[in-house]
Motif scaffolding. Sequence first.
Motif, short mmCIF file in Angstrom:
data_model
loop_
_atom_site.label_atom_id
_atom_site.label_comp_id
_atom_site.label_asym_id
_atom_site.label_seq_id
_atom_site.Cartn_x
_atom_site.Cartn_y
_atom_site.Cartn_z
N PRO A 1 28.53 58.28 -27.07
CA PRO A 1 27.13 58.11 -27.44
C PRO A 1 26.60 59.30 -28.23
CG PRO A 1 27.48 57.50 -25.16
CD PRO A 1 28.76 58.12 -25.64
N GLY A 2 25.82 59.01 -29.27
CA GLY A 2 25.19 60.05 -30.05
C GLY A 2 26.02 60.57 -31.20
N SER A 3 27.27 60.14 -31.34
CA SER A 3 28.11 60.64 -32.42
C SER A 3 27.92 59.79 -33.67
CB SER A 3 29.58 60.62 -31.99
OG SER A 3 29.99 59.30 -31.70
N ALA B 1 28.36 48.30 -25.98
CA ALA B 1 27.40 47.30 -26.47
C ALA B 1 25.97 47.82 -26.32
CB ALA B 1 27.57 45.99 -25.72
N LEU B 2 25.68 48.47 -25.21
CA LEU B 2 24.36 49.05 -25.01
C LEU B 2 24.13 50.21 -25.95
CD1 LEU B 2 23.77 49.04 -21.16
CD2 LEU B 2 22.19 48.20 -22.89
N GLU C 1 21.12 51.94 -31.39
CA GLU C 1 21.17 52.46 -32.76
C GLU C 1 20.39 51.60 -33.74
OE1 GLU C 1 25.29 52.82 -33.78
OE2 GLU C 1 25.76 53.75 -31.86
N ASP C 2 19.70 50.58 -33.26
CA ASP C 2 19.01 49.69 -34.18
C ASP C 2 17.79 50.38 -34.80
OD1 ASP C 2 17.06 49.74 -32.27
OD2 ASP C 2 17.28 47.67 -31.64
N GLU D 1 15.96 56.25 -24.85
CA GLU D 1 15.73 56.25 -26.30
C GLU D 1 14.59 55.31 -26.67
OE1 GLU D 1 15.91 56.59 -30.43
OE2 GLU D 1 16.44 57.91 -28.78
N ARG D 2 14.56 54.12 -26.04
CA ARG D 2 13.48 53.17 -26.34
C ARG D 2 12.11 53.77 -25.98
NH1 ARG D 2 15.91 50.36 -29.40
NH2 ARG D 2 16.07 48.09 -29.39
N PHE D 3 12.00 54.35 -24.79
CA PHE D 3 10.73 54.93 -24.39
C PHE D 3 10.35 56.11 -25.29
CE2 PHE D 3 11.60 53.08 -20.00
CZ PHE D 3 10.61 52.12 -20.12
#
Length: 209
Positions: free
Chosen positions: A13-15, A75-76, A81-82, A139-141
């Motif tokens: 994640p994050g790369s 998948a999450l 990343e959208d 990330e969403r919040f």
Amino acid sequence: MNDSIEDRPAPPPGSTRPGGRTARTRAAVRDAVLTGLSEHGYPALTVEYVAEHSGVHKTTLYRRWGSVEGLLADALDLASEDAWTPPDTGSLSGDLRALAREVVDAFGDPAAGAAPIAFVGAAFQSPRAATALHSFCTERFRRCEVVVTRAVARGEAPRDTDAGAVVRAVSAPLFLRLFVTREPIDGALADQAARAVLAGVEAGAFAPA
């Protein structure tokens, strides 16, 4: 089935994400995972199912993702990343209402909500899925906090309002009904949640004592 993609592990994640064929393959795997969750739920999701529906050989899936948990977590991670951005209606009242309505749109319809509800259920059974869900929601919040920042700039909220607490509070009663009391949610409940949070903001309930 195609087993000629790069056999390196899915990136953490994050790369930085690869493009081209690798990105298309990852998207196909993600779509197969979502379909499987919608149709069968997390307990019945298998690597074999994802292989059949993505066109990627199961040997490659095991090599790159390791397990169903790895497929689910990626998948999450891909979903986070959208390019989604929070609403900008011009007022805090409108933004909070729109955020709450998005929860209803995403989870309220049984067909549309099957996959995201299954994701949440999987987080109670898989530590790796729980970590991925936590990262996704965080990330969403974080993106949503701008609705409070704009409200403060317009003078609609106290300067020291806790933006993170506000945007979480909007969806909290809806998620309570969805995942704890197992009650239906609708637009009226979304509007009620938004009004309650707005009243709290205006009263200074989300600012330090």
